[in-house]
Design a protein around this motif. Structure first.
Motif, PDB file in Angstrom:
ATOM      1  N   TYR A 166       0.701  -0.970   0.154  1.00  0.00           N
ATOM      2  CA  TYR A 166      -0.147   0.161  -0.082  1.00  0.00           C
ATOM      3  C   TYR A 166       0.701   1.260  -0.052  1.00  0.00           C
ATOM      4  N   ALA A 167       0.359   2.205  -0.631  1.00  0.00           N
ATOM      5  CA  ALA A 167       1.141   3.547  -0.683  1.00  0.00           C
ATOM      6  C   ALA A 167       0.245   4.590  -0.604  1.00  0.00           C
ATOM      7  N   TRP A 168       0.063   5.325   0.438  1.00  0.00           N
ATOM      8  CA  TRP A 168      -0.802   6.325   0.968  1.00  0.00           C
ATOM      9  C   TRP A 168      -0.181   7.561   0.963  1.00  0.00           C
ATOM     10  N   SER A 169      -0.874   8.328  -0.098  1.00  0.00           N
ATOM     11  CA  SER A 169      -0.257   9.703  -0.477  1.00  0.00           C
ATOM     12  C   SER A 169       1.035   9.756  -0.738  1.00  0.00           C
ATOM     13  N   VAL A 170       1.435   8.722  -1.356  1.00  0.00           N
ATOM     14  CA  VAL A 170       3.016   8.760  -2.105  1.00  0.00           C
ATOM     15  C   VAL A 170       3.017   9.321  -3.304  1.00  0.00           C
ATOM     16  N   PHE A 171       2.139   8.873  -4.302  1.00  0.00           N
ATOM     17  CA  PHE A 171       2.481   9.168  -5.710  1.00  0.00           C
ATOM     18  C   PHE A 171       2.281  10.670  -6.153  1.00  0.00           C
ATOM     19  N   GLU A 172       1.678  11.488  -5.311  1.00  0.00           N
ATOM     20  CA  GLU A 172       1.833  12.934  -5.605  1.00  0.00           C
ATOM     21  C   GLU A 172       3.208  13.351  -5.606  1.00  0.00           C
ATOM     22  N   HIS A 173       4.208  12.761  -4.939  1.00  0.00           N
ATOM     23  CA  HIS A 173       5.456  13.138  -4.715  1.00  0.00           C
ATOM     24  C   HIS A 173       6.471  12.324  -5.735  1.00  0.00           C
ATOM     25  N   ILE A 174       5.932  11.518  -6.493  1.00  0.00           N
ATOM     26  CA  ILE A 174       6.844  10.787  -7.361  1.00  0.00           C
ATOM     27  C   ILE A 174       7.154  11.674  -8.735  1.00  0.00           C
TER      28      ILE A 174
ATOM     29  N   PRO B   1      -8.436  21.770  -4.557  1.00  0.00           N
ATOM     30  CA  PRO B   1      -8.317  22.955  -3.974  1.00  0.00           C
ATOM     31  C   PRO B   1      -7.322  23.141  -3.218  1.00  0.00           C
ATOM     32  N   HIS B   2      -6.819  22.087  -2.470  1.00  0.00           N
ATOM     33  CA  HIS B   2      -5.756  22.142  -1.709  1.00  0.00           C
ATOM     34  C   HIS B   2      -4.453  21.366  -2.115  1.00  0.00           C
ATOM     35  N   GLY B   3      -4.263  21.152  -3.330  1.00  0.00           N
ATOM     36  CA  GLY B   3      -3.514  20.075  -3.819  1.00  0.00           C
ATOM     37  C   GLY B   3      -1.881  20.648  -3.619  1.00  0.00           C
ATOM     38  N   SER B   4      -1.725  21.791  -3.008  1.00  0.00           N
ATOM     39  CA  SER B   4      -0.196  22.172  -2.715  1.00  0.00           C
ATOM     40  C   SER B   4       0.374  21.469  -1.608  1.00  0.00           C
ATOM     41  N   HIS B   5      -0.382  20.800  -0.481  1.00  0.00           N
ATOM     42  CA  HIS B   5      -0.180  20.441   0.672  1.00  0.00           C
ATOM     43  C   HIS B   5       0.267  21.370   1.444  1.00  0.00           C
ATOM     44  N   LEU B   6       0.225  22.653   1.379  1.00  0.00           N
ATOM     45  CA  LEU B   6       0.553  23.635   2.251  1.00  0.00           C
ATOM     46  C   LEU B   6      -0.541  24.172   3.213  1.00  0.00           C
TER      47      LEU B   6
ATOM     48  N   GLY C 128      12.870  33.897   9.724  1.00  0.00           N
ATOM     49  CA  GLY C 128      13.823  32.843  10.588  1.00  0.00           C
ATOM     50  C   GLY C 128      14.084  31.787   9.337  1.00  0.00           C
ATOM     51  N   PHE C 129      13.359  31.448   8.497  1.00  0.00           N
ATOM     52  CA  PHE C 129      13.492  30.328   7.491  1.00  0.00           C
ATOM     53  C   PHE C 129      13.701  29.011   8.337  1.00  0.00           C
ATOM     54  N   LEU C 130      12.799  28.584   8.948  1.00  0.00           N
ATOM     55  CA  LEU C 130      12.912  27.184   9.851  1.00  0.00           C
ATOM     56  C   LEU C 130      13.211  26.226   8.972  1.00  0.00           C
ATOM     57  N   SER C 131      13.568  25.016   9.324  1.00  0.00           N
ATOM     58  CA  SER C 131      13.858  24.084   8.980  1.00  0.00           C
ATOM     59  C   SER C 131      12.698  23.207   8.518  1.00  0.00           C
ATOM     60  N   SER C 132      11.640  23.492   9.008  1.00  0.00           N
ATOM     61  CA  SER C 132      10.205  22.699   8.734  1.00  0.00           C
ATOM     62  C   SER C 132       9.489  23.612   7.542  1.00  0.00           C
ATOM     63  N   GLU C 133       9.972  24.777   7.600  1.00  0.00           N
ATOM     64  CA  GLU C 133       9.304  25.696   6.418  1.00  0.00           C
ATOM     65  C   GLU C 133      10.131  25.268   4.969  1.00  0.00           C
TER      66      GLU C 133
ATOM     67  N   GLN D   5      10.032  22.938  -0.217  1.00  0.00           N
ATOM     68  CA  GLN D   5      10.831  22.248  -1.004  1.00  0.00           C
ATOM     69  C   GLN D   5       9.721  20.922  -1.551  1.00  0.00           C
ATOM     70  N   GLN D   6       8.879  20.409  -0.421  1.00  0.00           N
ATOM     71  CA  GLN D   6       8.039  19.285  -0.837  1.00  0.00           C
ATOM     72  C   GLN D   6       6.923  19.908  -1.936  1.00  0.00           C
ATOM     73  N   PHE D   7       6.529  21.027  -1.804  1.00  0.00           N
ATOM     74  CA  PHE D   7       5.672  21.820  -2.665  1.00  0.00           C
ATOM     75  C   PHE D   7       6.162  21.745  -4.265  1.00  0.00           C
ATOM     76  N   LEU D   8       7.322  22.392  -3.992  1.00  0.00           N
ATOM     77  CA  LEU D   8       8.086  22.340  -5.622  1.00  0.00           C
ATOM     78  C   LEU D   8       8.553  21.107  -6.136  1.00  0.00           C
ATOM     79  N   GLN D   9       8.468  20.046  -5.364  1.00  0.00           N
ATOM     80  CA  GLN D   9       8.671  18.757  -5.913  1.00  0.00           C
ATOM     81  C   GLN D   9       7.450  17.913  -6.415  1.00  0.00           C
ATOM     82  N   LEU D  10       6.287  18.517  -6.055  1.00  0.00           N
ATOM     83  CA  LEU D  10       4.963  17.676  -6.263  1.00  0.00           C
ATOM     84  C   LEU D  10       4.979  17.761  -7.803  1.00  0.00           C
TER      85      LEU D  10
END
Length: 258
Positions: A117-125, A158-163, A189-194, A199-204
């Motif tokens: 099973y792959a849960w919310s994985v293929f949006e990132h490939i 509507p919220h396909g950015s994951h943001l 502050g450019f937090l590591s989580s941000e 970066q996750q958004f850019l790679q979708l």
């Protein structure tokens, strides 16, 4: 189904963290609903492809002690952190019948699985890697094995950015400029989580449900069943002129393959 599942379900219902409960209970229930009539979960060989923190894989293993569960991801599962989370939420630790591996999306062994099973994985490939990834998973399916895929949210929804925590308005990623989006995510502050979430958004990938199903078919997988979820929100006129309504309103793809 063996007797351990109901008691395990009761244990997981005591969890108080919503994100934990979603991965440990809702995810399990959905996979079970879609594949339970074809797979004997009690003794199955199960692969969680894109396991994240490892919560879902652990929940499968705890529910079915005779099953063998492997969780794989491109980032390592932090075992002490997962143990602490399980202890805090359900007073359990990682069971012995689950293991975790760090891989890249390439063939990692010759093992076969009754359920993948792959849960919310293929949006990132990446788009150019998706057929190969589906083909690799097909190669790891046992005879009569099932591949379960859930893609949510799809990019053009509507919220396909994951943001989610940065933007509440629908289709913000299609209406704002890249600079406006970045300013809404990254603080001074450019937090590591941000940085990670940006970066996750850019790679979708920008694939639709139809695109993803087509790539699964191209990899030789046969669809057993599929379902598309839709939003009731009407797309703004500007986007309606640019994209098909189905593309904008389809929020989720769930499908099983053999």
């Amino acid at each position: 189904m063996t007797e351990e599942a109901p008691s395990a379900d009761v244990i997981f219902e005591t969890a108080t963290d919503k994100a934990f409960k979603a991965r440990a209970t809702f995810e399990y229930q959905q996979v079970r609903k879609w594949a339970g009539h074809r797979i004997n979960f009690s003794t199955a060989r199960i692969l969680d492809f894109g396991c994240g923190q490892g919560v879902a894989a652990a929940s499968f293993a705890l529910r079915h002690p005779e099953a063998r569960v492997i969780g794989v991801d491109i980032e390592p599962v932090i075992v002490p952190q997962l143990n602490n989370l399980l202890k805090a939420q359900i007073d359990r630790t990682i069971p012995s019948n689950v293991s975790y591996r760090t891989i890249s999306p390439t063939p990692f062994s010759s093992e076969k699985f009754d359920l993948i099973y792959a849960w919310s994985v293929f949006e990132h490939i990446k788009e150019d890697k998706m057929v190969d990834t589906f083909a690799m998973l097909k190669d790891h399916l046992a005879d009569n094995g099932v591949l379960f895929v859930c893609c949510n949210p799809l990019y053009f929804s509507p919220h396909g950015s994951h943001l989610y925590k940065y933007f509440k308005s629908p289709w913000h990623h299609l209406l704002l400029t890249l600079d406006e989006l970045r300013d809404g995510v990254v603080s001074d502050g450019f937090l590591s989580s941000e940085a990670r979430e940006w970066q996750q958004f850019l790679q979708l990938n920008r694939l639709t449900a139809h695109d993803i199903m087509g790539r699964a078919s191209a990899a030789g997988l046969k669809c057993i069943r599929q379902h598309l979820s839709k939003t009731d929100i009407a797309p703004p006129p500007r986007l309606a002129r640019l994209y098909e309504n189905d593309v904008l309103t389809t929020t989720e793809l769930v499908a099983t393959f053999s």
